[in-house]
Write an enzyme that holds these catalytic residues in place. Structure first.
Site, short mmCIF file in Angstrom:
data_model
loop_
_atom_site.label_atom_id
_atom_site.label_comp_id
_atom_site.label_asym_id
_atom_site.label_seq_id
_atom_site.Cartn_x
_atom_site.Cartn_y
_atom_site.Cartn_z
N ASP A 177 1.40 41.87 5.26
CA ASP A 177 1.57 40.43 5.43
C ASP A 177 2.28 39.90 4.18
O ASP A 177 1.66 39.43 3.25
CB ASP A 177 0.21 39.76 5.62
CG ASP A 177 0.31 38.27 5.91
OD1 ASP A 177 1.44 37.76 6.02
OD2 ASP A 177 -0.75 37.62 5.99
N GLY A 218 -3.86 26.76 3.46
CA GLY A 218 -2.94 26.30 2.43
C GLY A 218 -2.86 27.25 1.25
O GLY A 218 -1.90 27.23 0.49
N HIS A 269 3.02 35.74 7.19
CA HIS A 269 2.70 34.82 8.29
C HIS A 269 3.14 33.40 7.98
O HIS A 269 3.32 32.59 8.89
CB HIS A 269 1.20 34.87 8.62
CG HIS A 269 0.31 34.25 7.60
ND1 HIS A 269 -0.34 34.99 6.63
CD2 HIS A 269 -0.06 32.97 7.39
CE1 HIS A 269 -1.07 34.19 5.88
NE2 HIS A 269 -0.92 32.96 6.32
N SER A 273 -3.71 36.63 2.22
CA SER A 273 -3.37 36.77 3.64
C SER A 273 -4.26 35.88 4.50
O SER A 273 -3.79 34.92 5.10
CB SER A 273 -3.51 38.23 4.06
OG SER A 273 -3.29 38.37 5.46
N SER A 308 -2.64 30.48 1.59
CA SER A 308 -1.89 31.66 2.02
C SER A 308 -0.69 31.92 1.13
O SER A 308 0.07 31.00 0.78
CB SER A 308 -1.40 31.49 3.45
OG SER A 308 -2.41 31.81 4.37
#
Length: 447
Positions: free
Chosen positions: A244, A323, A214, A341, A325
């Site tokens: 993801d 942040g 993402h 994720s 991720s």
């Protein structure tokens, strides 16, 4: 030549990487082992390292067949607990005990739990919900965030009830399920911030890193400083759907991509990739909140984000914030487990966080962690008769391949709007949170 831009951080976007894996050499007794009815039944569960427990669970899954109903790692006793649906073949249970597992009889088979999850998918795919199999309760754990109210809550609750008594539990989360895009080390694109996960070698031999799929919705070119020149370009990305994750290749083919996670004032060497096991203690590194730890709560989790449904994730109680991720999830002994994720909550009140399994991502993008493909070969050798399970410390590589679809830029509206709050956190991690928890990880590695 190495990438000279960030020598202070020990790597060009330093995160872990992993050599090719060998199967752990845990010898299971054969079906014609002693039948005296004493020594077999009296076999005590063995004390196992987490990596050995994960590999033993994989082997017992094949040995027990339909009788296998999941497993989890009891970190306090350091034992593998294997769920078994009672049947006529008691001999395989005896062998599971002799192999070193603690065997527990349960009611729900894996196929029944999978059928229940399919019902949830078809009748209760509601944004803000998630579910995963919890082997400790032998049920499906269904979680609804604070946005699931009114008719949506009624629909979710009635679907859970329709599965029957003893099949699923439902709980409310105080936060909101969201991907943690905003901004291992920080990376930037299109005004958004994320974190690197693990450095890898792409299928064509070029240096690259894994991050959350993402994150790539913000743009295809990524830099290691806000507003800086791009240093890496998205090669493959999947989100939402079957995972993801994304493979991002460094633009400079001479970039050094070390096999380590940057903890701030030190680095942790990553030795291999491994599948998660429920109960496993894990650590997460992210560019906003630094280092945090917790436990794996569920596997093969489905999460219904506002942007779409993602399957095949790891559910944990590790905190994370925007942040973080894409950041790395790993064990204190250097096993790469996952990529951050999303989830709910923050690192003040806690919450649930979901991770993309590294093994699945590697298989999907055709990459390897580290450059030495033979590094783990020794672990796959057959153990001699009577050898302890501890001989096998290498966990198996991912078995599932996700789609490598390119995510379109700009599809995640507002996802990067919280980046500003974390812009200065990178230095804070190096001097603050990373130091204290980094000592714990370092001590664990030294043992």
């Amino acid at each position: 030549m190495s990438h000279k831009r960030i020598p202070k951080r020990k790597a060009a976007i330093a995160a872990g990487s992993v050599v090719a894996l060998g199967a752990a050499a845990i010898l299971l007794p054969n079906a014609n082992a002693s039948q005296d009815g004493t020594s077999d039944d009296a076999a005590a569960p063995k004390t196992l390292k987490s990596a050995d427990a994960s590999d033993l669970a994989s082997q017992l899954s094949g040995l027990l067949g339909d009788a296998f109903a999941g497993s989890y790692y009891d970190s306090k006793s350091q034992q593998l607990v294997v769920n078994v649906v009672p049947g006529d073949n008691n001999n395989v249970i005896v062998q599971a005990k002799k192999a070193g597992a603690k065997v527990r009889e349960v009611e729900n088979s894996l196929s029944e739990l999978a059928s229940g999850a399919q019902t949830l998918k078809s009748e209760a795919t509601i944004p803000g919900t998630a579910w995963a199999v919890d082997p400790r309760t032998n049920k499906i754990l269904v979680t609804a965030d604070s946005t699931v109210t009114g008719d949506n809550w009624d629909q979710l609750e009635s679907t859970v009830q329709s599965l029957g008594s003893g099949m699923a539990t439902i709980k409310k989360s105080a936060g909101t399920f969201k991907t943690f895009l905003s901004g291992g080390d920080a990376i930037f694109a299109g005004g958004s911030r994320c974190s690197t996960g693990f450095n890898v070698t792409a299928g064509d031999g070029s240096p690259a890193f894994l991050t959350a799929g993402h994150c790539t919705l913000a743009g295809n070119e990524w830099s290691d400083a806000e507003g800086g020149q791009p240093i890496a370009t998205v090669d493959q990305s999947t989100f939402p759907g079957d995972g993801d994750f994304a493979l991002v290749k460094y633009d400079d083919p001479a970039t050094e991509a070390p096999s380590e996670v940057n903890l701030g004032d030190q680095t942790l060497a990553i030795s291999q990739a491994a599948d998660a096991e429920v109960g496993l203690q894990v650590f997460r590194m992210g560019s906003t909140t630094g280092l945090s730890d917790g436990q794996v709560l569920g596997l093969d989790a489905t999460v219904n984000y506002p942007e779409g449904t993602v399957t095949g994730l790891i559910q944990t109680d590790v905190c994370a914030e925007p942040g973080d991720s894409g950041g790395s999830l790993f064990t204190q002994d250097g096993l790469a487990i996952g990529l951050t994720s999303g989830g709910s909550g923050d690192c003040t009140v806690g919450g649930e966080t979901f991770f993309q399994p590294v093994t699945t991502a590697l298989e999907a993008v055709g990459a390897t962690l580290g450059g030495d493909a033979a590094g783990g070969a020794g672990a796959g050798e057959e153990a001699g008769a009577g050898e302890e399970a501890g001989a096998g410390e290498e966990a198996g590589a991912g078995e599932e391949a996700g789609a490598g679809e390119e995510a379109g830029a700009g599809e995640e509206a507002g996802a990067g709007q919280e980046a500003g709050a974390g812009e200065e956190v990178g230095n804070g991690n190096a001097d603050g949170t990373g130091n204290g928890l980094g000592e714990i990880v370092g001590n664990g590695v030294g043992n």
